[in-house]
Design an enzyme around this catalytic site. Sequence first.
Site, PDB file in Angstrom:
ATOM      1  N   GLY A 115     -30.236  -9.784  22.572  1.00 45.02           N
ATOM      2  CA  GLY A 115     -28.904  -9.403  22.110  1.00 45.02           C
ATOM      3  C   GLY A 115     -27.797  -9.549  23.143  1.00 45.02           C
ATOM      4  O   GLY A 115     -26.804  -8.830  23.081  1.00 45.02           O
ATOM      5  N   SER A 116     -27.940 -10.502  24.074  1.00 46.17           N
ATOM      6  CA  SER A 116     -26.838 -10.679  25.033  1.00 46.17           C
ATOM      7  C   SER A 116     -25.583 -11.190  24.317  1.00 46.17           C
ATOM      8  O   SER A 116     -24.464 -10.838  24.703  1.00 46.17           O
ATOM      9  CB  SER A 116     -27.242 -11.595  26.187  1.00 46.17           C
ATOM     10  OG  SER A 116     -27.337 -12.936  25.763  1.00 46.17           O
ATOM     11  N   ASN A 117     -25.766 -11.999  23.270  1.00 50.76           N
ATOM     12  CA  ASN A 117     -24.594 -12.437  22.495  1.00 50.76           C
ATOM     13  C   ASN A 117     -23.967 -11.269  21.741  1.00 50.76           C
ATOM     14  O   ASN A 117     -22.742 -11.170  21.648  1.00 50.76           O
ATOM     15  CB  ASN A 117     -24.977 -13.561  21.534  1.00 50.76           C
ATOM     16  CG  ASN A 117     -24.994 -14.916  22.220  1.00 50.76           C
ATOM     17  OD1 ASN A 117     -23.946 -15.441  22.585  1.00 50.76           O
ATOM     18  ND2 ASN A 117     -26.186 -15.452  22.440  1.00 50.76           N
ATOM     19  N   LEU A 175     -33.700 -15.299  14.550  1.00 47.50           N
ATOM     20  CA  LEU A 175     -34.657 -16.399  14.414  1.00 47.50           C
ATOM     21  C   LEU A 175     -35.416 -16.306  13.090  1.00 47.50           C
ATOM     22  O   LEU A 175     -36.642 -16.249  13.047  1.00 47.50           O
ATOM     23  CB  LEU A 175     -35.617 -16.392  15.618  1.00 47.50           C
ATOM     24  CG  LEU A 175     -34.915 -16.393  16.985  1.00 47.50           C
ATOM     25  CD1 LEU A 175     -35.924 -16.397  18.123  1.00 47.50           C
ATOM     26  CD2 LEU A 175     -33.933 -17.550  17.144  1.00 47.50           C
ATOM     27  N   ASN A 208     -23.384 -19.109  13.086  1.00 48.34           N
ATOM     28  CA  ASN A 208     -24.578 -19.121  13.940  1.00 48.34           C
ATOM     29  C   ASN A 208     -24.222 -19.683  15.307  1.00 48.34           C
ATOM     30  O   ASN A 208     -23.375 -20.568  15.422  1.00 48.34           O
ATOM     31  CB  ASN A 208     -25.656 -20.011  13.297  1.00 48.34           C
ATOM     32  CG  ASN A 208     -26.937 -20.038  14.107  1.00 48.34           C
ATOM     33  OD1 ASN A 208     -27.432 -18.991  14.554  1.00 48.34           O
ATOM     34  ND2 ASN A 208     -27.483 -21.217  14.341  1.00 48.34           N
ATOM     35  N   HIS A 259     -25.928 -21.690  18.446  1.00 45.81           N
ATOM     36  CA  HIS A 259     -27.125 -22.478  18.772  1.00 45.81           C
ATOM     37  C   HIS A 259     -27.007 -22.966  20.223  1.00 45.81           C
ATOM     38  O   HIS A 259     -25.941 -23.452  20.617  1.00 45.81           O
ATOM     39  CB  HIS A 259     -27.262 -23.668  17.819  1.00 45.81           C
ATOM     40  CG  HIS A 259     -28.522 -24.426  18.044  1.00 45.81           C
ATOM     41  ND1 HIS A 259     -29.736 -24.023  17.522  1.00 45.81           N
ATOM     42  CD2 HIS A 259     -28.780 -25.525  18.801  1.00 45.81           C
ATOM     43  CE1 HIS A 259     -30.680 -24.857  17.936  1.00 45.81           C
ATOM     44  NE2 HIS A 259     -30.128 -25.777  18.704  1.00 45.81           N
ATOM     45  N   ASP A 307     -29.336 -25.855  11.072  1.00 48.14           N
ATOM     46  CA  ASP A 307     -28.394 -26.233  12.142  1.00 48.14           C
ATOM     47  C   ASP A 307     -27.480 -27.391  11.738  1.00 48.14           C
ATOM     48  O   ASP A 307     -27.041 -28.172  12.587  1.00 48.14           O
ATOM     49  CB  ASP A 307     -29.154 -26.607  13.439  1.00 48.14           C
ATOM     50  CG  ASP A 307     -29.971 -25.449  13.981  1.00 48.14           C
ATOM     51  OD1 ASP A 307     -29.533 -24.292  13.858  1.00 48.14           O
ATOM     52  OD2 ASP A 307     -31.061 -25.701  14.521  1.00 48.14           O
ATOM     53  N   GLU A 339     -22.248 -19.553  25.651  1.00 49.56           N
ATOM     54  CA  GLU A 339     -22.367 -18.875  24.351  1.00 49.56           C
ATOM     55  C   GLU A 339     -21.497 -17.619  24.326  1.00 49.56           C
ATOM     56  O   GLU A 339     -20.837 -17.320  23.324  1.00 49.56           O
ATOM     57  CB  GLU A 339     -23.826 -18.497  24.083  1.00 49.56           C
ATOM     58  CG  GLU A 339     -24.752 -19.686  23.941  1.00 49.56           C
ATOM     59  CD  GLU A 339     -26.179 -19.272  23.611  1.00 49.56           C
ATOM     60  OE1 GLU A 339     -26.367 -18.342  22.811  1.00 49.56           O
ATOM     61  OE2 GLU A 339     -27.120 -19.865  24.163  1.00 49.56           O
TER      62      GLU A 339
END
Length: 208
Positions: free
Chosen positions: A14-16, A92, A109, A111, A152, A181
Amino acid sequence: MAKKKIAVLISGGGSNLQSLIDRQQAGFFAGEISLVISNNKNAYGLIRAEQNKIPALHISKKDYPTNELYDRKLIELFAEYEIDLIVLAGYLRYVTPELIAKYPNKIINIHPSLLPAFGGQGFYGAKVHQAVYARGAKVSGATVHFVDEGQDTGPIILQQAINLDTKWQPEDIAEKVLRIEHQILPLAVKYFCEDKLTVENNRVYIDL
Ligand code: GAR
């Protein structure tokens, strides 16, 4: 303009998610993370959400054994929380056409490559960086895109590239790409919250 309500879906660290929480707190975008959902009960991102008093749920595949049942549960929750935008931040799992149809161009999303390179079936998380390394690619980067029914393949909102140093191992590439990101995902969310994104013929126009 009313604040958009955002659901963030995660599967891991969960760093994003954290980058979104930090940017929300800094007033960077006009939205509110109203719900965090993980398919993995041990995802550290659930703790990050709880630490920030954001409702955080683990939805288990055991309780919703097919993709359709799973996503119907998500649709129910998104309605309950009046969600405007869904962000897949290291989520995921397959997303069903039913969920995508409910939220057309409202699911984003992130990626960890420059799509369409190193995307699609089997390319997720560390596997992407291992493949980039194995191929000897000279550039990589990250892509934020709307989710469509392909893997994607949805309209690209933002991309940012970095040159790869031949000495970097896959873990080094992953670390540098994550930094990108953490910049472009909140930026895409900001544009969405300001109604600046339109999609025509699979292209995203940003009305700056
Ligand atoms: C990120 O690198 C994200 O781009 C990737 O998983 C990682 C999650 O990191 N997502 C995919 O590979 C989706 N195909 P995080 O949990 O620290 O945000």
